[in-house]
Design a protein around this motif. Sequence first.
Motif, mmCIF file in Angstrom:
data_model
loop_
_atom_site.group_PDB
_atom_site.id
_atom_site.type_symbol
_atom_site.label_atom_id
_atom_site.label_comp_id
_atom_site.label_asym_id
_atom_site.label_seq_id
_atom_site.Cartn_x
_atom_site.Cartn_y
_atom_site.Cartn_z
ATOM 1 N N ARG A 68 43.444 -8.199 -52.793
ATOM 2 C CA ARG A 68 42.109 -8.422 -53.354
ATOM 3 C C ARG A 68 40.999 -8.181 -52.331
ATOM 4 O O ARG A 68 40.005 -8.908 -52.271
ATOM 5 N N VAL A 69 41.197 -7.141 -51.522
ATOM 6 C CA VAL A 69 40.190 -6.721 -50.546
ATOM 7 C C VAL A 69 40.076 -5.198 -50.569
ATOM 8 O O VAL A 69 40.950 -4.513 -51.090
ATOM 9 N N ILE A 70 38.997 -4.692 -49.993
ATOM 10 C CA ILE A 70 38.844 -3.253 -49.786
ATOM 11 C C ILE A 70 38.995 -2.999 -48.292
ATOM 12 O O ILE A 70 38.177 -3.457 -47.490
ATOM 13 N N GLU A 71 40.052 -2.292 -47.930
ATOM 14 C CA GLU A 71 40.319 -1.992 -46.530
ATOM 15 C C GLU A 71 39.681 -0.657 -46.154
ATOM 16 O O GLU A 71 38.996 -0.030 -46.956
ATOM 17 N N GLY A 72 39.916 -0.200 -44.926
ATOM 18 C CA GLY A 72 39.395 1.092 -44.490
ATOM 19 C C GLY A 72 37.913 1.053 -44.173
ATOM 20 O O GLY A 72 37.333 0.002 -43.893
ATOM 21 N N LEU A 73 37.295 2.236 -44.218
ATOM 22 C CA LEU A 73 35.876 2.399 -43.878
ATOM 23 C C LEU A 73 35.175 3.213 -44.957
ATOM 24 O O LEU A 73 35.810 3.958 -45.697
ATOM 25 N N SER A 74 33.869 3.077 -45.043
ATOM 26 C CA SER A 74 33.104 3.908 -45.972
ATOM 27 C C SER A 74 31.634 3.865 -45.589
ATOM 28 O O SER A 74 31.242 3.198 -44.618
ATOM 29 N N ALA A 75 30.820 4.548 -46.380
ATOM 30 C CA ALA A 75 29.374 4.555 -46.150
ATOM 31 C C ALA A 75 28.716 3.248 -46.592
ATOM 32 O O ALA A 75 27.505 3.076 -46.435
ATOM 33 N N VAL A 76 29.500 2.331 -47.162
ATOM 34 C CA VAL A 76 28.982 1.015 -47.568
ATOM 35 C C VAL A 76 29.804 -0.043 -46.818
ATOM 36 O O VAL A 76 30.709 -0.668 -47.374
ATOM 37 N N PRO A 77 29.529 -0.246 -45.536
ATOM 38 C CA PRO A 77 30.418 -1.037 -44.681
ATOM 39 C C PRO A 77 30.611 -2.490 -45.101
ATOM 40 O O PRO A 77 31.671 -3.074 -44.853
ATOM 41 N N TYR A 78 29.631 -3.091 -45.751
ATOM 42 C CA TYR A 78 29.721 -4.514 -46.053
ATOM 43 C C TYR A 78 30.679 -4.861 -47.199
ATOM 44 O O TYR A 78 30.930 -6.045 -47.462
ATOM 45 N N ILE A 79 31.230 -3.872 -47.875
ATOM 46 C CA ILE A 79 32.197 -4.180 -48.943
ATOM 47 C C ILE A 79 33.620 -4.324 -48.403
ATOM 48 O O ILE A 79 34.518 -4.724 -49.138
ATOM 49 N N GLN A 81 36.877 -5.576 -45.916
ATOM 50 C CA GLN A 81 37.483 -6.699 -45.191
ATOM 51 C C GLN A 81 36.852 -8.047 -45.551
ATOM 52 O O GLN A 81 36.572 -8.882 -44.686
ATOM 53 N N ARG A 82 36.622 -8.254 -46.837
ATOM 54 C CA ARG A 82 36.124 -9.531 -47.313
ATOM 55 C C ARG A 82 36.815 -9.828 -48.651
ATOM 56 O O ARG A 82 37.294 -8.896 -49.312
ATOM 57 N N PRO A 83 36.853 -11.071 -49.109
ATOM 58 C CA PRO A 83 37.515 -11.390 -50.390
ATOM 59 C C PRO A 83 36.648 -10.950 -51.577
ATOM 60 O O PRO A 83 36.195 -11.769 -52.382
ATOM 61 N N ILE A 84 36.451 -9.658 -51.688
ATOM 62 C CA ILE A 84 35.424 -9.130 -52.582
ATOM 63 C C ILE A 84 35.767 -9.338 -54.061
ATOM 64 O O ILE A 84 34.878 -9.567 -54.883
ATOM 65 N N ASP A 86 37.336 -11.958 -55.324
ATOM 66 C CA ASP A 86 37.008 -13.354 -55.598
ATOM 67 C C ASP A 86 35.495 -13.561 -55.631
ATOM 68 O O ASP A 86 34.984 -14.321 -56.469
ATOM 69 N N GLU A 87 34.788 -12.899 -54.729
ATOM 70 C CA GLU A 87 33.329 -13.066 -54.665
ATOM 71 C C GLU A 87 32.655 -12.522 -55.914
ATOM 72 O O GLU A 87 31.733 -13.145 -56.466
ATOM 73 N N PHE A 88 33.099 -11.365 -56.367
ATOM 74 C CA PHE A 88 32.533 -10.807 -57.598
ATOM 75 C C PHE A 88 32.842 -11.703 -58.798
ATOM 76 O O PHE A 88 31.971 -11.981 -59.625
ATOM 77 N N GLU A 89 34.078 -12.146 -58.906
ATOM 78 C CA GLU A 89 34.454 -12.968 -60.060
ATOM 79 C C GLU A 89 33.696 -14.294 -60.073
ATOM 80 O O GLU A 89 33.282 -14.768 -61.141
ATOM 81 N N ALA A 90 33.484 -14.877 -58.891
ATOM 82 C CA ALA A 90 32.732 -16.128 -58.812
ATOM 83 C C ALA A 90 31.273 -15.915 -59.201
ATOM 84 O O ALA A 90 30.663 -16.750 -59.893
ATOM 85 N N ALA A 91 30.710 -14.792 -58.777
ATOM 86 C CA ALA A 91 29.301 -14.515 -59.054
ATOM 87 C C ALA A 91 29.056 -14.170 -60.520
ATOM 88 O O ALA A 91 28.049 -14.568 -61.104
ATOM 89 N N PHE A 92 29.998 -13.429 -61.128
ATOM 90 C CA PHE A 92 29.790 -12.951 -62.490
ATOM 91 C C PHE A 92 30.394 -13.871 -63.545
ATOM 92 O O PHE A 92 30.026 -13.800 -64.718
ATOM 93 N N VAL A 96 37.419 -9.221 -62.843
ATOM 94 C CA VAL A 96 36.959 -8.014 -62.160
ATOM 95 C C VAL A 96 38.166 -7.172 -61.764
ATOM 96 O O VAL A 96 39.193 -7.700 -61.331
ATOM 97 N N ALA A 97 38.046 -5.863 -61.929
ATOM 98 C CA ALA A 97 39.045 -4.919 -61.418
ATOM 99 C C ALA A 97 38.318 -3.872 -60.585
ATOM 100 O O ALA A 97 37.252 -3.387 -60.977
ATOM 101 N N ILE A 98 38.886 -3.527 -59.425
ATOM 102 C CA ILE A 98 38.293 -2.539 -58.529
ATOM 103 C C ILE A 98 39.345 -1.496 -58.197
ATOM 104 O O ILE A 98 40.512 -1.826 -57.980
ATOM 105 N N GLU A 99 38.928 -0.235 -58.147
ATOM 106 C CA GLU A 99 39.815 0.844 -57.717
ATOM 107 C C GLU A 99 39.011 1.843 -56.903
ATOM 108 O O GLU A 99 37.788 1.952 -57.048
#
Length: 285
Positions: A68-79, A81-84, A86-92, A96-99
Amino acid sequence: MLAVFDIGGTFVKCGLFDDGKISHQAKFPTPKTFEEMLSQMKSVLDSYDETITGVALSAPGTVNAKKRVIEGLSAVPYIHQRPIFDEFEAAFGLPVAIENDANCAGICEMKSGAGQGYQNAAFVVLGTGVGGAVFINGQIYKGSHLFGGEFGLMKNRQETNLSGNGTVVKAAAKYANLSGREVSGIELFELEANGDTLAHEVLEEMYQNIANLIYNLQVSLDPEIIILGGGVSARSELPEKIRGYLKQTLEQELIPEVMPEIVCCYYQNDANLLGAAYNFLDQNK
């Protein structure tokens, strides 16, 4: 009804998915922080009158749904290595599904686009860099380290990876370096159409580099079809150019019979949003 988001380095695209279609399409500039991203996405969700049952996201990076994390690197660094999840589901307050974005585009094309009806396929995204996805027996293949489809890192005959010399962005940069004239990708194609020899040479080199990559994919994975995505896939001449170079190489190796279908993607800019929705439905059967 699903809310769908496609997180990019410049814009976040969004809309609603229902019955195989995207509506209410819009976009906003990619925020500078995760907190701003959450706020913007919640504003989008609050703007809908429809009942939303889930949120589907397409995102850059190595999406590890199990952790339940996004590993690696991208042009959006803050997404990363975080429990993203869980954070999205708590906020919304919604599932949530991410791919990964390239995987989403591939999923879309295989389900209802250019790859429909095929079992083994490779999807190659030619953008600022190069990404992709692999499908075997109709299922996406992510590899042992979730790195399946990272075609942009494959080295070619110039010992450069394809992200370095297989995109229109890099072809335009090479033209500028050799001519001293800055041009966009669109302008590069216009120059070639008007008889500019240098523009023709750098574009042909780009086609050949892409064909070299596809040759390696073909002799290692043997897909039935190669689907080309990204901005350059809007060019109708792209499959023909690559097909010509690939055919030449396969004939030189005495294996012309393994020539795959080579086509451009069907959904273009909608592929990531649709694929994110299909991924959500698959994860929440």
